[in-house]
Scaffold this active site. Structure first.
Site, PDB file in Angstrom:
ATOM      1  N   ASP A   9       9.040 -20.537 -37.302  1.00 38.62           N
ATOM      2  CA  ASP A   9      10.258 -19.875 -37.098  1.00 38.62           C
ATOM      3  C   ASP A   9      11.592 -20.205 -38.219  1.00 38.62           C
ATOM      4  O   ASP A   9      11.134 -20.363 -39.411  1.00 38.62           O
ATOM      5  CB  ASP A   9      10.745 -20.501 -35.913  1.00 38.62           C
ATOM      6  N   CYS A  67       7.541 -25.429 -36.988  1.00 42.35           N
ATOM      7  CA  CYS A  67       8.906 -25.036 -36.511  1.00 42.35           C
ATOM      8  C   CYS A  67       9.457 -26.520 -36.914  1.00 42.35           C
ATOM      9  O   CYS A  67       9.107 -27.223 -37.816  1.00 42.35           O
ATOM     10  CB  CYS A  67       8.887 -24.867 -35.088  1.00 42.35           C
ATOM     11  N   GLY A  68      10.748 -26.737 -36.285  1.00 42.09           N
ATOM     12  CA  GLY A  68      11.454 -28.033 -36.833  1.00 42.09           C
ATOM     13  C   GLY A  68      10.672 -29.128 -36.409  1.00 42.09           C
ATOM     14  O   GLY A  68      10.611 -29.917 -37.492  1.00 42.09           O
ATOM     15  N   THR A  69      10.115 -29.277 -35.285  1.00 41.35           N
ATOM     16  CA  THR A  69       9.625 -30.512 -34.827  1.00 41.35           C
ATOM     17  C   THR A  69       7.701 -30.327 -34.830  1.00 41.35           C
ATOM     18  O   THR A  69       6.917 -31.309 -34.949  1.00 41.35           O
ATOM     19  CB  THR A  69       9.759 -31.166 -33.506  1.00 41.35           C
ATOM     20  N   GLY A  70       7.412 -29.134 -34.960  1.00 38.13           N
ATOM     21  CA  GLY A  70       6.170 -28.814 -34.688  1.00 38.13           C
ATOM     22  C   GLY A  70       5.600 -28.997 -33.182  1.00 38.13           C
ATOM     23  O   GLY A  70       4.464 -28.635 -32.517  1.00 38.13           O
ATOM     24  N   ILE A  71       6.560 -29.435 -32.122  1.00 41.89           N
ATOM     25  CA  ILE A  71       6.282 -29.640 -31.087  1.00 41.89           C
ATOM     26  C   ILE A  71       6.021 -28.260 -30.346  1.00 41.89           C
ATOM     27  O   ILE A  71       5.289 -28.084 -29.377  1.00 41.89           O
ATOM     28  CB  ILE A  71       7.078 -30.607 -30.194  1.00 41.89           C
ATOM     29  N   GLY A  72       7.187 -27.630 -30.240  1.00 43.42           N
ATOM     30  CA  GLY A  72       7.030 -26.102 -29.607  1.00 43.42           C
ATOM     31  C   GLY A  72       6.123 -25.407 -29.970  1.00 43.42           C
ATOM     32  O   GLY A  72       5.555 -24.786 -29.083  1.00 43.42           O
ATOM     33  N   MET A  73       5.879 -25.358 -31.298  1.00 43.24           N
ATOM     34  CA  MET A  73       4.538 -24.545 -31.763  1.00 43.24           C
ATOM     35  C   MET A  73       3.334 -25.155 -31.113  1.00 43.24           C
ATOM     36  O   MET A  73       2.484 -24.347 -30.855  1.00 43.24           O
ATOM     37  CB  MET A  73       4.418 -24.544 -33.144  1.00 43.24           C
ATOM     38  N   HIS A 100     -12.531 -34.715 -35.201  1.00 48.47           N
ATOM     39  CA  HIS A 100     -13.083 -35.083 -33.842  1.00 48.47           C
ATOM     40  C   HIS A 100     -12.628 -33.917 -32.795  1.00 48.47           C
ATOM     41  O   HIS A 100     -13.377 -33.651 -31.648  1.00 48.47           O
ATOM     42  CB  HIS A 100     -12.327 -36.286 -33.339  1.00 48.47           C
ATOM     43  N   ARG A 134     -20.966 -36.312 -30.167  1.00 48.08           N
ATOM     44  CA  ARG A 134     -20.276 -36.539 -28.956  1.00 48.08           C
ATOM     45  C   ARG A 134     -19.178 -35.662 -28.873  1.00 48.08           C
ATOM     46  O   ARG A 134     -18.716 -35.446 -27.507  1.00 48.08           O
ATOM     47  CB  ARG A 134     -20.093 -38.199 -28.912  1.00 48.08           C
ATOM     48  N   HIS A 135     -18.550 -35.222 -29.899  1.00 49.80           N
ATOM     49  CA  HIS A 135     -17.263 -34.583 -30.005  1.00 49.80           C
ATOM     50  C   HIS A 135     -17.471 -33.201 -29.297  1.00 49.80           C
ATOM     51  O   HIS A 135     -16.384 -32.740 -28.538  1.00 49.80           O
ATOM     52  CB  HIS A 135     -16.707 -34.486 -31.152  1.00 49.80           C
TER      53      HIS A 135
HETATM   54  C1  RB5 Z   1      14.804 -24.485 -33.526  1.00 50.74           C
HETATM   55  O1  RB5 Z   1      16.104 -24.975 -33.521  1.00 50.74           O
HETATM   56  C2  RB5 Z   1      13.836 -25.771 -32.713  1.00 50.74           C
HETATM   57  O2  RB5 Z   1      14.070 -25.794 -31.621  1.00 50.74           O
HETATM   58  C3  RB5 Z   1      12.104 -25.281 -33.143  1.00 50.74           C
HETATM   59  O3  RB5 Z   1      12.182 -25.048 -34.458  1.00 50.74           O
HETATM   60  C4  RB5 Z   1      11.159 -26.191 -32.803  1.00 50.74           C
HETATM   61  O4  RB5 Z   1      11.682 -27.625 -33.305  1.00 50.74           O
HETATM   62  C5  RB5 Z   1      10.785 -26.242 -31.446  1.00 50.74           C
HETATM   63  O5  RB5 Z   1      10.150 -27.154 -31.031  1.00 50.74           O
END
Ligand code: RB5
Length: 151
Positions: A9, A67-73, A100, A134-135
């Site tokens: 993003d 993305c900013g954190t990689g969490i949303g992706m 793994h 095993r994986h």
């Molecule tokens: C965008 O501001 C931010 O929310 C996005 O890059 C990401 O970190 C979401 O998980």
């Protein structure tokens, strides 16, 4: 890991460009950039979908999502049946994700790691291979969960 689709993003532009250059120059991989291409605000699930759809079409292909954190992706990518997306913030996590978990998509946080760490994460992720054994049985259980939950 010959062909890698990469997307991100607006938060990911600088890291995505750096990752593309690093993978092309260091590993001579074929990298396909699905965007975003500028800093205009976009929604990360749209780019997760673009990369995951390509990865699911081609069994030899891998994906990288930033993305900013990689969490949303990672949340969005793991909604795709057959995608095993892993958020890695260091080289150990990246290696384990391949050895793994047979992760076919790597997620990175552009605001949580620097470009030096990014390179070490890419080194491990590109170089490591799935160990099987095993994986494999555990991945089969994950596939069964997908059949149950995403049908
Ligand atoms: C965008 O501001 C931010 O929310 C996005 O890059 C990401 O970190 C979401 O998980």
């Amino acid at each position: 890991m010959e062909k890698i689709f990469i997307g991100g993003d607006h938060a990911a532009i600088e890291m995505k460009n750096a990752a593309i250059a690093y993978l092309r120059n260091t590993f001579r991989r074929e990298i396909i950039d699905v965007g975003a291409y500028d800093g205009e605000r976009v929604d990360y699930p749209d780019y997760a979908a673009k990369v995951c759809e390509e990865v699911l079409k081609d069994k030899e292909a891998f994906g990288i999502l930033i993305c900013g954190t990689g969490i949303g992706m990672s949340i969005a990518a793991n909604k795709h049946k057959g995608v095993r997306a892993a958020l890695a913030r260091n080289s150990y996590e990246a290696r384990m994700a391949r050895e793994h978990n047979d992760a076919n998509v790597l997620c990175l946080g552009a605001r949580t790691i620097g470009l030096g760490i990014m390179e070490s994460v890419l080194d491990s992720w590109v170089s490591a291979s799935f160990e099987g054994g095993r994986h494999s049985a555990r991945l089969k259980k994950i596939a069964e969960l997908e059949d149950k939950c995403f049908s």
